[in-house]
Design a protein around this motif. Structure first.
Motif, mmCIF file in Angstrom:
data_model
loop_
_atom_site.group_PDB
_atom_site.id
_atom_site.type_symbol
_atom_site.label_atom_id
_atom_site.label_comp_id
_atom_site.label_asym_id
_atom_site.label_seq_id
_atom_site.Cartn_x
_atom_site.Cartn_y
_atom_site.Cartn_z
ATOM 1 N N ARG A 52 0.833 -1.208 0.000
ATOM 2 C CA ARG A 52 0.000 0.000 0.000
ATOM 3 C C ARG A 52 0.863 1.253 0.000
ATOM 4 N NH1 ARG A 52 0.517 2.187 5.206
ATOM 5 N NH2 ARG A 52 1.109 0.677 6.807
ATOM 6 N N MET A 53 0.306 2.345 -0.539
ATOM 7 C CA MET A 53 0.992 3.630 -0.524
ATOM 8 C C MET A 53 0.413 4.560 0.537
ATOM 9 S SD MET A 53 1.468 4.395 -4.592
ATOM 10 C CE MET A 53 2.350 5.932 -4.342
ATOM 11 N N SER A 54 -0.495 4.089 1.359
ATOM 12 C CA SER A 54 -1.191 4.933 2.325
ATOM 13 C C SER A 54 -0.296 5.206 3.537
ATOM 14 C CB SER A 54 -2.486 4.259 2.771
ATOM 15 O OG SER A 54 -3.334 4.033 1.659
ATOM 16 N N TYR A 55 0.197 6.428 3.632
ATOM 17 C CA TYR A 55 1.081 6.818 4.724
ATOM 18 C C TYR A 55 0.737 8.188 5.287
ATOM 19 C CZ TYR A 55 4.283 2.906 4.631
ATOM 20 O OH TYR A 55 4.831 1.651 4.758
ATOM 21 N N GLY A 56 -0.544 8.547 5.251
ATOM 22 C CA GLY A 56 -0.899 9.864 5.729
ATOM 23 C C GLY A 56 -0.172 10.915 4.904
ATOM 24 N N ASP A 57 0.384 11.939 5.571
ATOM 25 C CA ASP A 57 1.102 12.981 4.843
ATOM 26 C C ASP A 57 2.617 12.770 4.876
ATOM 27 O OD1 ASP A 57 1.549 13.554 7.495
ATOM 28 O OD2 ASP A 57 0.476 15.465 7.487
ATOM 29 N N SER A 66 6.280 4.501 -4.039
ATOM 30 C CA SER A 66 6.092 4.695 -5.476
ATOM 31 C C SER A 66 7.294 4.182 -6.269
ATOM 32 C CB SER A 66 5.845 6.177 -5.793
ATOM 33 O OG SER A 66 7.025 6.952 -5.648
ATOM 34 N N GLU A 67 8.467 4.178 -5.639
ATOM 35 C CA GLU A 67 9.665 3.619 -6.271
ATOM 36 C C GLU A 67 9.701 2.101 -6.139
ATOM 37 O OE1 GLU A 67 12.736 5.609 -4.165
ATOM 38 O OE2 GLU A 67 12.325 7.576 -5.069
ATOM 39 N N SER A 68 9.104 1.600 -5.063
ATOM 40 C CA SER A 68 9.139 0.167 -4.790
ATOM 41 C C SER A 68 8.202 -0.621 -5.705
ATOM 42 C CB SER A 68 8.776 -0.084 -3.323
ATOM 43 O OG SER A 68 8.877 -1.443 -2.988
ATOM 44 N N ILE A 69 7.029 -0.074 -5.988
ATOM 45 C CA ILE A 69 6.017 -0.838 -6.733
ATOM 46 C C ILE A 69 6.482 -1.223 -8.135
ATOM 47 C CG2 ILE A 69 3.734 -0.620 -7.801
ATOM 48 C CD1 ILE A 69 2.765 0.574 -5.148
ATOM 49 N N PRO A 70 7.102 -0.323 -8.935
ATOM 50 C CA PRO A 70 7.619 -0.787 -10.228
ATOM 51 C C PRO A 70 8.633 -1.919 -10.094
ATOM 52 C CG PRO A 70 7.573 1.605 -10.147
ATOM 53 C CD PRO A 70 7.282 1.132 -8.759
ATOM 54 N N TRP A 357 7.948 -4.647 5.253
ATOM 55 C CA TRP A 357 8.042 -5.728 4.273
ATOM 56 C C TRP A 357 7.749 -5.259 2.853
ATOM 57 C CZ3 TRP A 357 6.606 -9.024 0.561
ATOM 58 C CH2 TRP A 357 7.259 -10.263 0.525
ATOM 59 N N LYS A 358 6.840 -4.296 2.719
ATOM 60 C CA LYS A 358 6.425 -3.871 1.385
ATOM 61 C C LYS A 358 7.557 -3.192 0.613
ATOM 62 C CE LYS A 358 3.124 -1.344 3.011
ATOM 63 N NZ LYS A 358 3.470 -1.544 4.444
ATOM 64 N N PHE A 359 8.636 -2.818 1.323
ATOM 65 C CA PHE A 359 9.767 -2.162 0.672
ATOM 66 C C PHE A 359 10.864 -3.157 0.282
ATOM 67 C CE2 PHE A 359 7.855 1.101 3.455
ATOM 68 C CZ PHE A 359 7.519 2.036 2.486
ATOM 69 N N THR A 360 10.528 -4.433 0.274
ATOM 70 C CA THR A 360 11.515 -5.474 -0.034
ATOM 71 C C THR A 360 12.345 -5.177 -1.285
ATOM 72 O OG1 THR A 360 10.291 -7.213 1.135
ATOM 73 C CG2 THR A 360 11.759 -7.925 -0.629
ATOM 74 N N PRO A 361 11.771 -4.695 -2.387
ATOM 75 C CA PRO A 361 12.600 -4.479 -3.578
ATOM 76 C C PRO A 361 13.625 -3.347 -3.450
ATOM 77 C CG PRO A 361 10.275 -4.645 -4.170
ATOM 78 C CD PRO A 361 10.345 -4.471 -2.687
ATOM 79 N N VAL A 362 13.460 -2.448 -2.467
ATOM 80 C CA VAL A 362 14.354 -1.297 -2.383
ATOM 81 C C VAL A 362 15.127 -1.214 -1.072
ATOM 82 C CG1 VAL A 362 12.964 0.084 -3.982
ATOM 83 C CG2 VAL A 362 12.476 0.198 -1.527
ATOM 84 N N ILE A 363 14.707 -1.939 -0.049
ATOM 85 C CA ILE A 363 15.312 -1.764 1.275
ATOM 86 C C ILE A 363 16.761 -2.253 1.311
ATOM 87 C CG2 ILE A 363 14.578 -3.984 2.282
ATOM 88 C CD1 ILE A 363 14.497 -0.517 4.003
#
Length: 407
Positions: A52-57, A66-70, A357-363
């Motif tokens: 998810r991209m939901s992180y408040g502000d 947005s960089e991770s999803i591609p 976990w959702k940042f696995t491709p970039v972390i």
């Protein structure tokens, strides 16, 4: 950067991706974990994780997502099978979105980056497209077309295979303690000691131990703590009602609940809760199971109470499985990726706080940059810090839910 031998303790999302990145940069890498990957008790395990991209502000996490999803899309190709399913994300609320709400702020932050990705929905849209949802209660929200869910355990398994193919030495033994340099002016480590007494030497040690981190390294106990989060898998009577539902946040600011479409393997419906969790005094297998068994009846009542309002047709369906997912929660929800200020060559990369976990491709790239001392725009956010500013995680539901809720 000088090529070195680097030891990584922990083979979850942070550890295995860092091992891959450092190996690709030419370092000799040793990856240590106590169990076969994925570790069945770690937060990396289970059938699915939400993307998810939901992180408040918080624009930094939104941008990073947005960089991770591609790269999740690319990972489907790189790993040779589909692990990421881009269903979009449904953010549903019981009241209209208003400025200041988590859902409103999340939508605004996403729209700045991808204005065509989000669109508002109303009661009729929910009723027409997602008949399983109780649209008499959840009448508002928006869809973010970017996002979905991932086969989490399978992804770690495939990444471990990739690490092995790159020459990473994977050792499946329990870590016991750091080994310190003798006759050194500054406190530094020379390696690690394993449960059987074996000493593995290295020039840098990275601890990516997830929820085990504050138990193994008490110096971070004021920054992070281990909590347990129960998740349930339900058996739907009509799986077709749940197959086309995106990954969702069900008024998460006010309920804490999120979930997934029916799983393609066996149609089970997984529902989780992003709340305060159960404080864990130990992470022995016995204590984890004991804690699960102690809380499961109360938590089941809470889940079913929620489902009466969200998925009424699922509220009385049988449970296929449940597990206690281990979180490593920092006080502010931000990761800790930094060198120990008292040990020159020992870095901790932990504190996923239920959303790492959702940042696995970039972390792995971020951690590898910090290991090598390279500039990274997120190094300040993930620095070694103290809880002095009262910061809290925006997306975490704050109610501890003490006692048994009535149905």
């Amino acid at each position: 950067f000088i090529k070195m031998k680097i030891i990584i303790i922990g083979g979850g999302a942070f550890g295995v991706t860092t091992a891959i990145e450092l190996a690709e940069r030419g370092h000799q890498v040793v990856l240590i974990d106590r169990n076969q990957l994925p570790n069945s008790y770690s937060s990396s395990e289970d059938i699915s994780k939400l993307i998810r991209m939901s992180y408040g502000d918080d624009e930094q996490y939104t941008k990073l997502m947005s960089e991770s999803i591609p790269k999740w899309r690319e990972m489907n190709q790189q790993l040779g099978e589909t692990v990421y399913f881009e269903t979009g994300i449904l953010v549903a609320t019981r009241n209209p979105l208003t400025e200041g709400d988590f859902a409103f702020r999340s939508k605004q932050a996403v729209a700045k980056i991808s204005p065509d990705a989000v669109f508002d929905i109303d009661q009729q849209y929910i009723k027409d497209n997602y008949p399983a949802i109780n649209s008499d209660i959840y009448k508002y929200g928006y869809i973010n077309k970017i996002g979905g869910w991932v086969k989490s355990g399978r992804t770690i398994q495939l990444l471990a295979e990739k690490a092995n193919a790159l020459g990473v030495q994977i050792i499946l033994k329990e870590f016991v303690e750091l080994v310190f340099e003798e006759n050194s002016n500054q406190k530094s480590v020379s390696g690690v000691k394993l449960v059987d007494g074996e000493i593995i030497s290295g020039e840098i040690v990275v601890a990516a131990c997830g929820a085990w981190t504050p138990f193994l390294f008490p110096q971070v106990s004021d920054i992070m703590r281990a909590t347990g989060q129960i998740v349930f898998h339900f058996d739907p009577e009509d799986p077709n009602m749940y197959k086309d539902i995106p990954g969702y946040l069900a008024d998460i600011e006010n309920t804490g609940f999120y979930g997934f479409p029916a799983h393609p393997s066996d149609n089970r419906v997984k529902i989780g809760h992003h709340g305060e969790g159960i404080p864990m005094e130990s992470l022995s297998n016995e204590f984890i199971m004991q804690t699960h068994n102690q809380h499961i009846a109360t938590e089941e009542k809470r889940w079913r109470k929620f489902m009466y309002t969200w998925f009424p047709n699922l509220a009385n369906r049988p449970i296929i499985d449940s597990r206690l997912c281990m979180y490593c929660d920092t006080f502010d929800g931000d990761f800790l990726i930094d060198y120990d200020p008292d040990i020159t060559n020992f870095l901790i990369a932990a504190g996923g706080s239920g959303h790492g976990w959702k940042f696995t491709p970039v972390i792995g790239n971020i951690i590898a940059d910090i290991v090598e001392g390279k500039p990274n725009e997120l190094s300040q956010k993930f620095r070694w810090r103290k809880n002095e500013d009262g910061a809290i995680e925006q997306s975490r539901f704050k109610d501890v839910y003490l006692g048994e809720p009535s149905l």
